[in-house]
Write a protein that holds these residues in place. Structure first.
Motif, mmCIF file in Angstrom:
data_model
loop_
_atom_site.group_PDB
_atom_site.id
_atom_site.type_symbol
_atom_site.label_atom_id
_atom_site.label_comp_id
_atom_site.label_asym_id
_atom_site.label_seq_id
_atom_site.Cartn_x
_atom_site.Cartn_y
_atom_site.Cartn_z
ATOM 1 N N CYS A 56 116.680 -57.763 106.034
ATOM 2 C CA CYS A 56 116.521 -57.684 107.493
ATOM 3 C C CYS A 56 116.711 -59.087 108.054
ATOM 4 C CB CYS A 56 115.134 -57.142 107.855
ATOM 5 S SG CYS A 56 114.892 -55.412 107.380
ATOM 6 N N GLU A 57 117.744 -59.263 108.832
ATOM 7 C CA GLU A 57 118.102 -60.583 109.327
ATOM 8 C C GLU A 57 117.854 -60.672 110.830
ATOM 9 O OE1 GLU A 57 122.111 -61.211 108.234
ATOM 10 O OE2 GLU A 57 121.707 -61.276 106.062
ATOM 11 N N ASN A 58 117.272 -61.817 111.205
ATOM 12 C CA ASN A 58 117.053 -62.139 112.621
ATOM 13 C C ASN A 58 116.230 -61.059 113.319
ATOM 14 O OD1 ASN A 58 117.300 -63.907 114.769
ATOM 15 N ND2 ASN A 58 119.221 -63.015 115.494
ATOM 16 N N ILE A 59 115.109 -60.653 112.658
ATOM 17 C CA ILE A 59 114.212 -59.653 113.225
ATOM 18 C C ILE A 59 113.042 -60.387 113.851
ATOM 19 C CG2 ILE A 59 112.853 -57.611 112.759
ATOM 20 C CD1 ILE A 59 115.854 -57.281 112.331
ATOM 21 N N GLU A 60 112.753 -60.085 115.136
ATOM 22 C CA GLU A 60 111.690 -60.782 115.841
ATOM 23 C C GLU A 60 110.344 -60.155 115.514
ATOM 24 O OE1 GLU A 60 112.475 -60.888 119.971
ATOM 25 O OE2 GLU A 60 114.209 -62.236 119.787
ATOM 26 N N THR A 61 109.365 -61.017 115.328
ATOM 27 C CA THR A 61 108.006 -60.573 115.069
ATOM 28 C C THR A 61 107.312 -60.276 116.399
ATOM 29 O OG1 THR A 61 107.113 -62.813 115.117
ATOM 30 C CG2 THR A 61 107.970 -62.007 113.005
ATOM 31 N N GLU A 63 105.363 -62.103 117.878
ATOM 32 C CA GLU A 63 105.328 -63.339 118.644
ATOM 33 C C GLU A 63 106.711 -63.788 119.092
ATOM 34 O OE1 GLU A 63 103.473 -65.933 115.885
ATOM 35 O OE2 GLU A 63 101.432 -65.302 116.398
ATOM 36 N N GLY A 64 107.754 -63.002 118.723
ATOM 37 C CA GLY A 64 109.102 -63.343 119.128
ATOM 38 C C GLY A 64 109.795 -64.340 118.240
ATOM 39 N N VAL A 65 109.287 -64.571 117.062
ATOM 40 C CA VAL A 65 109.909 -65.521 116.131
ATOM 41 C C VAL A 65 110.885 -64.752 115.251
ATOM 42 C CG1 VAL A 65 109.534 -67.177 114.282
ATOM 43 C CG2 VAL A 65 107.841 -66.940 116.111
ATOM 44 N N PRO A 66 112.193 -65.120 115.240
ATOM 45 C CA PRO A 66 113.158 -64.398 114.393
ATOM 46 C C PRO A 66 112.986 -64.791 112.920
ATOM 47 C CG PRO A 66 114.237 -66.208 115.542
ATOM 48 C CD PRO A 66 112.849 -66.175 116.071
ATOM 49 N N LEU A 67 112.895 -63.772 112.073
ATOM 50 C CA LEU A 67 112.708 -63.990 110.622
ATOM 51 C C LEU A 67 113.806 -63.291 109.842
ATOM 52 C CD1 LEU A 67 108.858 -63.509 110.106
ATOM 53 C CD2 LEU A 67 110.127 -65.657 110.271
ATOM 54 N N TYR A 68 114.011 -63.814 108.660
ATOM 55 C CA TYR A 68 114.914 -63.199 107.683
ATOM 56 C C TYR A 68 114.046 -62.793 106.481
ATOM 57 C CZ TYR A 68 118.682 -65.274 110.405
ATOM 58 O OH TYR A 68 119.541 -65.612 111.418
ATOM 59 N N THR A 117 105.606 -55.562 114.550
ATOM 60 C CA THR A 117 104.189 -55.398 114.881
ATOM 61 C C THR A 117 103.303 -56.472 114.262
ATOM 62 O OG1 THR A 117 103.841 -53.978 112.948
ATOM 63 C CG2 THR A 117 104.513 -52.905 115.015
ATOM 64 N N LEU A 118 103.834 -57.367 113.459
ATOM 65 C CA LEU A 118 103.042 -58.369 112.767
ATOM 66 C C LEU A 118 103.410 -59.766 113.236
ATOM 67 C CD1 LEU A 118 103.243 -56.973 109.113
ATOM 68 C CD2 LEU A 118 101.373 -56.677 110.743
ATOM 69 N N ASP A 159 113.056 -68.513 108.027
ATOM 70 C CA ASP A 159 113.587 -68.505 109.393
ATOM 71 C C ASP A 159 114.514 -69.694 109.550
ATOM 72 O OD1 ASP A 159 111.896 -70.644 111.344
ATOM 73 O OD2 ASP A 159 111.015 -70.154 109.392
ATOM 74 N N LYS A 160 115.266 -69.651 110.668
ATOM 75 C CA LYS A 160 116.230 -70.725 110.919
ATOM 76 C C LYS A 160 115.822 -71.597 112.107
ATOM 77 C CE LYS A 160 120.186 -68.303 108.951
ATOM 78 N NZ LYS A 160 121.583 -67.840 109.158
ATOM 79 N N VAL A 161 114.564 -71.426 112.573
ATOM 80 C CA VAL A 161 114.098 -72.251 113.692
ATOM 81 C C VAL A 161 112.973 -73.178 113.257
ATOM 82 C CG1 VAL A 161 114.779 -70.569 115.440
ATOM 83 C CG2 VAL A 161 112.520 -70.408 114.372
ATOM 84 N N ASP A 162 112.774 -73.326 111.953
ATOM 85 C CA ASP A 162 111.779 -74.225 111.352
ATOM 86 C C ASP A 162 110.356 -73.894 111.771
ATOM 87 O OD1 ASP A 162 113.796 -75.610 110.073
ATOM 88 O OD2 ASP A 162 114.017 -77.064 111.713
ATOM 89 N N TYR A 163 110.128 -72.586 112.079
ATOM 90 C CA TYR A 163 108.770 -72.207 112.465
ATOM 91 C C TYR A 163 107.837 -72.261 111.253
ATOM 92 C CZ TYR A 163 104.924 -69.529 114.482
ATOM 93 O OH TYR A 163 103.691 -69.127 114.928
#
Length: 428
Positions: A56-61, A63-68, A117-118, A159-163
């Motif tokens: 699953c690529e670029n899925i927002e949590t 909190e709106g943070v995109p994760l892979y 949802t997480l 992630d690709k935003v260094d969160y």
């Protein structure tokens, strides 16, 4: 007619069709089934475990943070009859890759919905709980396809935003800060506690020194009293000791005398036993070997005597046998010579002068050999004759004298033999 079909435990066999338009289906795994020609159909479905990689690529949590997120699932078709029938209805005729694609789409959909949802912290810190939630949510849907989720694990989250890295840095800084504060507080508490301990130590030391001085004074007083009492008791004990020592010395001397008597008796017994032992040793080492040697020499002498007797008997027997043999030979020779003499006498008596002449002729070579024996040692003979005749005439003269010599020795007149008469006549 038909065929018998077999399948292993990792494969399911579906037999459909039959006589009279029957719609009964037979599901077999790890066994065999009979299929009629032309009116039944057989199909196979794999029951092996399938590994599915969910991405699953670029899925927002939440909190709106995109994760892979990458997950790995292990699934397989269930073997219960009802669920196997459901799976056959949906996947029969498809290959394994098609089945994987269907399950993959289902898992990825549920994974995307759960990610929304997480929070990032919930996903990153508790991956096992996240994977468990995905299994619980997706299991009913894939179960209605006849498929069972054996396991589902989260392989990677990034992630690709260094969160996540920033979250890690914040956590690291907080931890470092708490560690520094804890070290400072610990050092402060340690200094305070160290001072308190030193004060308590000095107080205790002063109290201990006072008590030690009081105890030392009381000890010295008590020691003097004890020393006086000890000296008195020591003097009394010394006198009693000397009296008792004298008594004990007397008893000891008496015991020593008794011990010496007993030792002397034991020594006498030991000496007697030593004498007996030496006698036995002399018997064993001198007398017995001497007797054995004498017996051995006697046996050797007896053996030599028997040997000499047997040799003498054998020699006598040998001489007797030789004498008997020689006597037998002499007797045989004598008998043979006597018989020969007898025969010769009979022959001489029968043939008269001719026989005598034959004997004489037989003896002539031997006589000539005896006469010529001295001449065999002569290297050269020189005949000297006073007459003027030749050597031939001298030899003829010698030959003419031979018959007279033979007649003088044997008594046989050689002149009567025709051959001799012819030779002498020719000489004349």
């Amino acid at each position: 007619m038909g065929n018998c079909h077999t399948v292993g435990p990792n494969e399911a066999l579906v037999v459909s069709g039959g006589c009279c338009g029957s719609d009964v289906k037979q599901y077999v795994y790890g066994g065999w089934a009979w299929a009629w020609w032309c009116i039944t159909d057989t199909q196979r479905l794999s029951l092996e475990v399938m590994t599915i990689l969910c991405r699953c690529e670029n899925i927002e949590t939440s909190e709106g943070v995109p994760l892979y997120v990458t997950g790995v699932a292990q699934v397989k078709i269930m073997t219960e009859k009802e669920l196997l029938a459901v799976a056959c209805e949906q996947f029969l005729g498809k290959n394994v890759q098609d089945v994987k694609n269907v399950v993959l789409q289902t898992l990825e959909g549920h994974l995307r919905s759960i990610l929304g949802t997480l929070t990032v912290e919930q996903i990153y810190r508790d991956r096992d709980q996240f994977a468990k939630l995905v299994r619980e949510v997706a299991a009913p849907d894939v179960g209605r396809m006849g498929i069972e989720i054996l396991s589902f694990t989260i392989k990677d989250v990034y992630d690709k935003v260094d969160y996540l890295s920033s979250l890690g840095k914040t956590q690291t800084a907080a931890v470092q800060r708490d560690a520094d504060i804890g070290v400072a507080e610990a050092e402060r508490d340690a200094g305070i506690r160290e001072a308190e301990c030193k004060k308590e130590m000095l107080d205790a030391k002063f109290m201990a020194d006072t008590k030690i001085a009081d105890s030392k004074r009381a000890f010295e007083l008590q020691k003097a009293a004890f020393t006086e009492e000890v000296n008195m008791k020591t003097a009394e004990a010394q006198l009693a000791y000397e009296l008792q020592s004298a008594r004990e010395q007397q008893k000891i001397r008496q015991e020593e005398i008794e011990i010496e008597v007993i030792q002397r008796k034991k020594q006498i017994d030991v000496e007697e036993k030593e004498i007996i032992r030496m006698e036995k040793e002399l018997i064993a080492t001198v007398k017995r070997p001497a007797e054995a040697e004498a017996y051995r020499i006697q046996q050797i002498a007896e053996g030599e005597k028997v040997k000499q007797v047997l040799i003498a008997q054998a020699e006598a027997e040998k001489i007797r046998k030789i004498g008997e043999a020689e006597a037998f030979v002499i007797e045989a020779i004598g008998v043979a010579e006597a018989e020969g003499m007898k025969l010769k006498a009979e022959a001489l008596q029968q043939y008269g002068e001719a026989a005598k002449l034959a004997l004489m002729l037989d003896a002539l070579p031997e006589i000539a050999a005896k006469v010529a024996a001295p001449l065999s040692k002569v290297d050269e003979i020189v005949i000297l004759s006073g007459e003027s005749g030749s050597t031939t005439s001298e030899l003829n003269r010698l030959l003419a004298e031979i018959p007279a010599s033979v007649r003088a020795i044997t008594g046989v007149d050689l002149t009567k033999i025709p051959l001799i008469q012819k030779a002498t006549g020719a000489q004349a």
